[in-house]
Design a protein around this motif. Structure first.
Motif, PDB file in Angstrom:
ATOM      1  N   SER A 199       4.097  30.936  48.278  1.00  0.00           N
ATOM      2  CA  SER A 199       3.775  29.813  49.157  1.00  0.00           C
ATOM      3  C   SER A 199       5.046  29.028  49.429  1.00  0.00           C
ATOM      4  O   SER A 199       5.904  28.893  48.555  1.00  0.00           O
ATOM      5  CB  SER A 199       2.742  28.897  48.512  1.00  0.00           C
ATOM      6  OG  SER A 199       1.503  29.561  48.400  1.00  0.00           O
ATOM      7  N   ILE A 239       7.863  38.597  60.028  1.00  0.00           N
ATOM      8  CA  ILE A 239       7.524  39.444  58.876  1.00  0.00           C
ATOM      9  C   ILE A 239       7.824  40.895  59.210  1.00  0.00           C
ATOM     10  O   ILE A 239       7.569  41.335  60.329  1.00  0.00           O
ATOM     11  CB  ILE A 239       6.030  39.279  58.481  1.00  0.00           C
ATOM     12  CG1 ILE A 239       5.755  37.839  58.081  1.00  0.00           C
ATOM     13  CG2 ILE A 239       5.650  40.243  57.373  1.00  0.00           C
ATOM     14  CD1 ILE A 239       4.310  37.546  57.766  1.00  0.00           C
ATOM     15  N   ILE A 251      10.179  37.930  54.749  1.00  0.00           N
ATOM     16  CA  ILE A 251       9.716  36.777  55.497  1.00  0.00           C
ATOM     17  C   ILE A 251      10.952  36.020  55.963  1.00  0.00           C
ATOM     18  O   ILE A 251      11.861  35.776  55.174  1.00  0.00           O
ATOM     19  CB  ILE A 251       8.887  35.819  54.606  1.00  0.00           C
ATOM     20  CG1 ILE A 251       7.837  36.548  53.787  1.00  0.00           C
ATOM     21  CG2 ILE A 251       8.300  34.690  55.415  1.00  0.00           C
ATOM     22  CD1 ILE A 251       6.924  37.431  54.528  1.00  0.00           C
ATOM     23  N   THR A 267       1.283  30.576  53.070  1.00  0.00           N
ATOM     24  CA  THR A 267       1.116  31.458  51.920  1.00  0.00           C
ATOM     25  C   THR A 267       1.126  32.889  52.438  1.00  0.00           C
ATOM     26  O   THR A 267       0.393  33.219  53.364  1.00  0.00           O
ATOM     27  CB  THR A 267      -0.206  31.173  51.182  1.00  0.00           C
ATOM     28  OG1 THR A 267      -0.189  29.818  50.722  1.00  0.00           O
ATOM     29  CG2 THR A 267      -0.393  32.108  50.001  1.00  0.00           C
ATOM     30  N   ILE A 268       1.958  33.714  51.827  1.00  0.00           N
ATOM     31  CA  ILE A 268       2.081  35.128  52.185  1.00  0.00           C
ATOM     32  C   ILE A 268       1.649  35.951  50.977  1.00  0.00           C
ATOM     33  O   ILE A 268       2.110  35.718  49.865  1.00  0.00           O
ATOM     34  CB  ILE A 268       3.533  35.502  52.552  1.00  0.00           C
ATOM     35  CG1 ILE A 268       4.096  34.567  53.607  1.00  0.00           C
ATOM     36  CG2 ILE A 268       3.625  36.966  52.950  1.00  0.00           C
ATOM     37  CD1 ILE A 268       3.516  34.726  54.975  1.00  0.00           C
ATOM     38  N   SER A 269       0.766  36.911  51.207  1.00  0.00           N
ATOM     39  CA  SER A 269       0.281  37.790  50.139  1.00  0.00           C
ATOM     40  C   SER A 269       0.598  39.236  50.507  1.00  0.00           C
ATOM     41  O   SER A 269       0.161  39.720  51.542  1.00  0.00           O
ATOM     42  CB  SER A 269      -1.229  37.612  49.966  1.00  0.00           C
ATOM     43  OG  SER A 269      -1.732  38.517  49.024  1.00  0.00           O
ATOM     44  N   ASN A 270       1.374  39.899  49.655  1.00  0.00           N
ATOM     45  CA  ASN A 270       1.637  41.324  49.834  1.00  0.00           C
ATOM     46  C   ASN A 270       0.595  42.054  49.008  1.00  0.00           C
ATOM     47  O   ASN A 270       0.672  42.123  47.796  1.00  0.00           O
ATOM     48  CB  ASN A 270       3.052  41.676  49.364  1.00  0.00           C
ATOM     49  CG  ASN A 270       3.403  43.124  49.630  1.00  0.00           C
ATOM     50  OD1 ASN A 270       2.545  43.945  49.923  1.00  0.00           O
ATOM     51  ND2 ASN A 270       4.675  43.444  49.510  1.00  0.00           N
TER      52      ASN A 270
END
Length: 99
Positions: A84, A94, A62, A48-51
């Motif tokens: 996600s 990244i 990504i 999971t990547i959160s900006n």
């Protein structure tokens, strides 16, 4: 006769199917053209990547290889967006894309 115990890695199906080990980092995105690789201790099951930038124009990219991150084979995450992926990888690249 050896037991030929499986080692950690892509060939270990049990490692992939078990519960995930949490891995967290909070980082400032590197400038465009300078991607940073984040290595996980084990093969991932999902990421999971959160900006966390409030401005949608400040994006992250990504990718799963350096060439993907600096080229066009990447996923863009807008400011304020959380994504996600259910992927089986050992690292992720990244970088900031700019505003």
């Amino acid at each position: 006769m050896g037991l030929d115990n499986a080692s950690s890695g892509y060939g270990n199906g049990i490692e992939f199917s078990t519960s995930a080990i949490p891995w967290v980092t909070s980082s400032t995105a590197p400038a465009a053209g300078s991607p940073v690789r984040f290595d996980f201790s084990k093969i991932s099951r999902y990421i999971t990547i959160s900006n966390r930038d409030a401005t949608a124009a400040n994006t992250l990219s990504i990718a799963f290889t350096r060439n993907g991150a600096t080229g066009s084979n990447k996923y863009i995450v807008k400011g304020g967006e959380v994504v996600s992926f259910e992927v089986r990888v050992k690292s992720v690249w990244i970088q900031g894309e700019g505003s």
